[in-house]
Write a protein that holds these residues in place. Structure first.
Motif: not given
Length: 174
Positions: A106-116, A152-156
Motif C-alpha cells: 500500500d503506497l500513499d503518494v503525493i502527486l505532482e500537479y499536472g501529471k497523469s 506543485t513543486p513550488e507548493e511542496y
C-alpha cells in the motif's frame, strides 16, 4: 512420475574397524554410532528472510524516483522524525509479505500537479515491482496506490520550508 531415493547397500552400512579385536580403553563403536545416509541431510537448508521493513524501504525509495511523485505521505511518527532532522525511509509504504514469493503493498503518494495519475500508476507498478523483484526475489501480488494529495513543486517546497528549487534565496543572503 515417481520420485526415487538412493539408499546405501547393506554392506556399506557397517563401519570396518581393523582394531576391533584389540583391547583398548575406548569403547567399541557400534553401527548405531556411525552416521548413516538417513541421519545426514542430503543438502544443507538455506533460508533467506526478508523483513517487511526492508520491503517498505525499497518500495518507498523506488517510488520516489518516479517522475510525477512529489513525495510519499508519512504518518505522525515520520513527521516527528523528520521534524527532529531524521529521515523516514519507509514513509508512505505499508508492506505485508504473504509468502516466500510475494508481497502486498500500500503506497500513499503525493502527486505532482499536472501529471497523469494513471501514467504515474503504471510507472509505479513497473519500477517498484522491478526493484522489489531484483533486490529481494519477491513479486508484488497486490498493490494499492493512494493518491493522498496533489501539489506543485513550488507548493511542496514552500510547505516544507525549503527554497532550494531555484537557488535565489541562497544568493540573496550573501
Amino acid at each position: 512420475m515417481t520420485q526415487s531415493t538412493m539408499t546405501k547397500p547393506s554392506t556399506s552400512t557397517s563401519t570396518y574397524n581393523p582394531y576391533s579385536g584389540v583391547d583398548s580403553a575406548e569403547p567399541k563403536k557400534t553401527d548405531t554410532d556411525a552416521p548413516t545416509a538417513d541421519s545426514v541431510p542430503a543438502e544443507p537448508i538455506y533460508k533467506l528472510v526478508i523483513d517487511e521493513n526492508v520491503v517498505e524501504k525499497i518500495s518507498s525509495l523506488a517510488a520516489q524516483k518516479i517522475d510525477g511523485i512529489i513525495d510519499m505521505k508519512g504518518n505522525v511518527l515520520s513527521r516527528i522524525q523528520e521534524g527532529l532532522g531524521g529521515d523516514d525511509k519507509t514513509k508512505g509504504v505499508s508492506a505485508d509479505i504473504v509468502d516466500d514469493a510475494g508481497a502486498k503493498l500500500d503506497l500513499d503518494v503525493i502527486l505532482e500537479y499536472g501529471k497523469s495519475a494513471p501514467q504515474v500508476f503504471d510507472e509505479i507498478k513497473k519500477v517498484v515491482g522491478g526493484d522489489l523483484k531484483d533486490m529481494t526475489g519477491l513479486s508484488v501480488v497486490e498493490m494499492t496506490v493512494n493518491v493522498v494529495d496533489v501539489m506543485t513543486p513550488e507548493e511542496y517546497a514552500s510547505k516544507n520550508g525549503s527554497n532550494t528549487d531555484d537557488g535565489q534565496q541562497d544568493e540573496s543572503n550573501n
